[in-house]
Design a protein around this motif. Structure first.
Motif, PDB file in Angstrom:
ATOM      1  N   LEU A  66       3.551  10.925  -6.305  1.00 45.64           N
ATOM      2  CA  LEU A  66       2.908   9.850  -7.520  1.00 45.64           C
ATOM      3  C   LEU A  66       2.245  10.968  -8.668  1.00 45.64           C
ATOM      4  O   LEU A  66       2.177  10.442  -9.587  1.00 45.64           O
ATOM      5  N   SER A  67       1.594  11.783  -8.077  1.00 48.13           N
ATOM      6  CA  SER A  67       1.444  13.257  -8.869  1.00 48.13           C
ATOM      7  C   SER A  67       1.275  14.091  -9.266  1.00 48.13           C
ATOM      8  O   SER A  67       1.337  14.615 -10.402  1.00 48.13           O
ATOM      9  N   GLY A  68       2.471  14.491  -9.000  1.00 46.58           N
ATOM     10  CA  GLY A  68       3.121  15.614  -9.478  1.00 46.58           C
ATOM     11  C   GLY A  68       2.525  16.904  -9.382  1.00 46.58           C
ATOM     12  O   GLY A  68       3.143  17.853  -9.318  1.00 46.58           O
ATOM     13  N   LYS A  69       1.685  16.855  -7.527  1.00 48.53           N
ATOM     14  CA  LYS A  69       1.120  17.775  -7.473  1.00 48.53           C
ATOM     15  C   LYS A  69       1.966  18.838  -7.032  1.00 48.53           C
ATOM     16  O   LYS A  69       1.583  19.552  -6.843  1.00 48.53           O
ATOM     17  N   ARG A  70       3.246  18.728  -5.977  1.00 47.75           N
ATOM     18  CA  ARG A  70       4.463  19.455  -5.399  1.00 47.75           C
ATOM     19  C   ARG A  70       5.363  19.230  -5.897  1.00 47.75           C
ATOM     20  O   ARG A  70       5.533  17.938  -5.986  1.00 47.75           O
ATOM     21  N   PRO A  71       6.401  20.200  -5.691  1.00 53.05           N
ATOM     22  CA  PRO A  71       7.570  19.480  -6.237  1.00 53.05           C
ATOM     23  C   PRO A  71       8.467  19.094  -4.836  1.00 53.05           C
ATOM     24  O   PRO A  71       7.494  19.901  -3.576  1.00 53.05           O
ATOM     25  N   ILE A  72       9.448  18.167  -4.913  1.00 52.27           N
ATOM     26  CA  ILE A  72       9.768  16.992  -3.918  1.00 52.27           C
ATOM     27  C   ILE A  72      11.099  17.433  -4.491  1.00 52.27           C
ATOM     28  O   ILE A  72      11.535  17.192  -5.591  1.00 52.27           O
ATOM     29  N   THR A 105       1.166  -1.148  -0.488  1.00 55.92           N
ATOM     30  CA  THR A 105       0.073   0.078   0.515  1.00 55.92           C
ATOM     31  C   THR A 105       1.030   1.464  -0.222  1.00 55.92           C
ATOM     32  O   THR A 105       2.196   1.405  -0.353  1.00 55.92           O
ATOM     33  N   ILE A 106       0.652   2.240  -0.482  1.00 54.28           N
ATOM     34  CA  ILE A 106       1.206   3.189  -0.410  1.00 54.28           C
ATOM     35  C   ILE A 106       1.713   4.627   1.261  1.00 54.28           C
ATOM     36  O   ILE A 106       2.671   4.107   1.495  1.00 54.28           O
ATOM     37  N   GLY A 107       0.694   3.588   1.969  1.00 55.38           N
ATOM     38  CA  GLY A 107       1.708   3.472   3.785  1.00 55.38           C
ATOM     39  C   GLY A 107       2.578   2.544   4.136  1.00 55.38           C
ATOM     40  O   GLY A 107       3.744   2.753   4.664  1.00 55.38           O
ATOM     41  N   ASP A 108       2.889   1.302   3.242  1.00 55.30           N
ATOM     42  CA  ASP A 108       3.987   0.970   2.682  1.00 55.30           C
ATOM     43  C   ASP A 108       4.834   1.562   2.441  1.00 55.30           C
ATOM     44  O   ASP A 108       6.141   1.381   3.008  1.00 55.30           O
ATOM     45  N   VAL A 109       4.975   1.816   1.515  1.00 52.97           N
ATOM     46  CA  VAL A 109       5.863   3.070   0.948  1.00 52.97           C
ATOM     47  C   VAL A 109       6.413   4.293   1.443  1.00 52.97           C
ATOM     48  O   VAL A 109       7.593   4.184   1.724  1.00 52.97           O
ATOM     49  N   ALA A 110       5.245   4.978   2.430  1.00 50.12           N
ATOM     50  CA  ALA A 110       5.688   5.771   3.132  1.00 50.12           C
ATOM     51  C   ALA A 110       7.045   5.320   4.291  1.00 50.12           C
ATOM     52  O   ALA A 110       7.510   6.109   4.423  1.00 50.12           O
ATOM     53  N   ARG A 111       6.398   3.916   5.099  1.00 47.43           N
ATOM     54  CA  ARG A 111       7.029   3.818   5.581  1.00 47.43           C
ATOM     55  C   ARG A 111       8.659   3.787   5.406  1.00 47.43           C
ATOM     56  O   ARG A 111       9.554   3.388   6.313  1.00 47.43           O
ATOM     57  N   ALA A 112       8.659   2.410   4.530  1.00 48.10           N
ATOM     58  CA  ALA A 112       9.591   2.152   4.356  1.00 48.10           C
ATOM     59  C   ALA A 112      10.563   3.366   4.185  1.00 48.10           C
ATOM     60  O   ALA A 112      11.815   2.805   3.561  1.00 48.10           O
ATOM     61  N   ALA A 113       9.998   4.056   2.971  1.00 40.85           N
ATOM     62  CA  ALA A 113      11.181   6.269   2.753  1.00 40.85           C
ATOM     63  C   ALA A 113      10.962   6.922   3.773  1.00 40.85           C
ATOM     64  O   ALA A 113      12.281   7.719   3.346  1.00 40.85           O
ATOM     65  N   GLY A 114      10.252   6.165   4.490  1.00 36.87           N
ATOM     66  CA  GLY A 114      10.406   7.555   5.736  1.00 36.87           C
ATOM     67  C   GLY A 114      10.460   8.825   5.605  1.00 36.87           C
ATOM     68  O   GLY A 114      10.920   9.647   6.101  1.00 36.87           O
ATOM     69  N   VAL A 115       8.716   8.351   4.733  1.00 40.96           N
ATOM     70  CA  VAL A 115       8.180  10.171   4.588  1.00 40.96           C
ATOM     71  C   VAL A 115       7.040   9.933   4.825  1.00 40.96           C
ATOM     72  O   VAL A 115       6.784   8.788   5.243  1.00 40.96           O
ATOM     73  N   SER A 116       6.439  10.438   4.997  1.00 42.79           N
ATOM     74  CA  SER A 116       4.595  11.025   5.037  1.00 42.79           C
ATOM     75  C   SER A 116       3.127  10.210   3.972  1.00 42.79           C
ATOM     76  O   SER A 116       4.501  10.557   2.563  1.00 42.79           O
ATOM     77  N   ARG A 117       2.562   9.341   3.904  1.00 36.26           N
ATOM     78  CA  ARG A 117       2.513   9.029   3.613  1.00 36.26           C
ATOM     79  C   ARG A 117       1.647  11.147   2.159  1.00 36.26           C
ATOM     80  O   ARG A 117       1.308  10.004   1.211  1.00 36.26           O
ATOM     81  N   SER A 118       1.506  11.588   2.558  1.00 33.39           N
ATOM     82  CA  SER A 118       0.931  12.999   1.396  1.00 33.39           C
ATOM     83  C   SER A 118       2.345  12.903   0.695  1.00 33.39           C
ATOM     84  O   SER A 118       1.895  12.869  -0.803  1.00 33.39           O
ATOM     85  N   THR A 119       3.561  12.365   1.118  1.00 28.48           N
ATOM     86  CA  THR A 119       4.579  12.700   0.470  1.00 28.48           C
ATOM     87  C   THR A 119       4.863  11.531  -0.497  1.00 28.48           C
ATOM     88  O   THR A 119       4.839  12.290  -2.273  1.00 28.48           O
ATOM     89  N   VAL A 120       4.599  10.811  -0.456  1.00 30.44           N
ATOM     90  CA  VAL A 120       4.586   9.465  -1.355  1.00 30.44           C
ATOM     91  C   VAL A 120       3.354   9.756  -2.585  1.00 30.44           C
ATOM     92  O   VAL A 120       3.480  10.038  -3.837  1.00 30.44           O
TER      93      VAL A 120
END
Length: 339
Positions: A23-29, A4-19
């Motif tokens: 994915l969406s390109g909504k904000r610069p990361i 899930t997107i939550g699994d990705v967030a935990r593995a990357a050490g970021v929030s789900r919204s950052t993931v």
């Protein structure tokens, strides 16, 4: 089980919204964060489905905070809930739209039907909250800070006010007190359906009866000179009281000056237990033993759960009420009853 997107967030050490932003390109990361997220996606084999991608691209990254500043209420009490909601939203990458329209149901319909917000946080929750009816027809999830009898199907977070009252009474009973005055929220809180007020009051009275303690409840005020008038009534009508339980923010804030003016101090002349947060106590330099109300914890947990429901609805679990366990903080304003 698919990642899930939550699994990705935990593995990357970021929030789900950052993931979601990646994915969406909504904000610069930043490139470093993007690379970490992409690596986690590849390692976990995460593939966002079409519905998730559509949700991500439709997001406004704005949360609606619905509340009313009542003229007859003590404003600092409300602000201690607004600030953690705002801070938690910002930390998750969301802006906050504060909605204070007096047309409660109309405000909900207007902001949710026009997709102005991704989710809704409700403050000033009442026992039979009229805002919940239009929210049941909204596509956005909502979370309540407070408890509503008609809140089935929504996440809610609140202090266990009944247990807080029992804790305060038990503490005084253990010190031998048998004559206690309870200063409650103003009567308009009851009139508007603030269930926390009678949940605390009724539990205090019931617990006191078990201990053989006499508790007299007085409807408090939120303005001067009404605050002092209620305290005068409590002390003058019941000269035998040896302890105060104060469930009223305006009263507890004014109590040090009031006791000083009467030539009294706690616990020498009266034992005092309040119901307020550590931050509130620091702001008003309150020396009183208290039950911690935890607005920061409530606000942050509510926002975190709301964003979890926005980003990963299935992983957020079934909506349900959650009650935070109260904690008594002893600041030595209570003492044993002496003959």
């Amino acid at each position: 089980m698919a990642a899930t997107i939550g699994d990705v967030a935990r593995a990357a050490g970021v929030s789900r919204s950052t993931v979601s932003y990646v994915l969406s390109g909504k904000r610069p990361i930043s490139d470093e964060t993007r690379i970490r997220i992409q690596a986690a996606i590849e390692e976990l084999g995460f593939t966002p489905n079409a519905g998730a991608r559509a949700l991500a691209t439709a997001q406004t990254n704005v949360l609606g905070l619905y509340l009313q500043f009542q003229e007859d209420e003590f404003a600092p009490a409300m602000l201690q809930y607004v600030l953690p909601v705002s801070a938690a939203a910002r930390e998750h990458g969301y802006d906050l739209l504060m909605v204070t329209d007096r047309d409660l149901e109309g405000a909900v319909r207007r902001t949710t039907s026009s997709a102005m917000v991704d989710g809704v946080v409700l403050l000033d929750v009442t026992d039979d909250d009229p805002r919940l009816a239009p929210l049941r027809h909204a596509t956005q999830p909502a979370v309540l800070i407070g408890y509503a009898r008609n809140g089935e199907g929504f996440d809610s977070f609140d202090l266990d006010f009944g247990e807080a009252a029992r804790m305060a009474v038990d503490h005084l009973a253990g010190l031998g007190h048998r004559d206690v005055a309870l200063i409650t929220p103003p009567c308009h809180v009851y009139d508007r359906g603030g269930s926390y007020a009678w949940r605390f009051r009724d539990a205090a009275v019931e617990r006191a009866a078990r201990h053989g303690i006499r508790v007299i409840a007085y409807d408090g005020d939120s303005r001067h000179p009404g605050i002092e008038a209620v305290l005068d009534q409590a002390f003058d009508a019941s000269p035998g009281i040896t302890a105060l339980i104060v469930h009223n923010d305006a009263t507890i804030a004014a109590l040090p000056a009031y006791l000083n003016a009467r030539g009294m101090s706690a616990p020498r002349d009266v034992s005092v237990v309040g119901l307020f947060s550590q931050e509130f106590g620091q702001a008003f330099s309150l020396p009183f033993t208290s039950i911690e109300t935890s607005p920061d914890r409530l606000g942050r947990q509510a926002v975190t759960q709301l964003i979890r429901r926005i980003v990963d609805p299935l992983g957020a679990g079934e909506p349900r009420p959650r009650f935070i366990e109260p904690v008594l903080v002893d600041r030595e304003s209570t003492g044993p009853l002496t003959a």
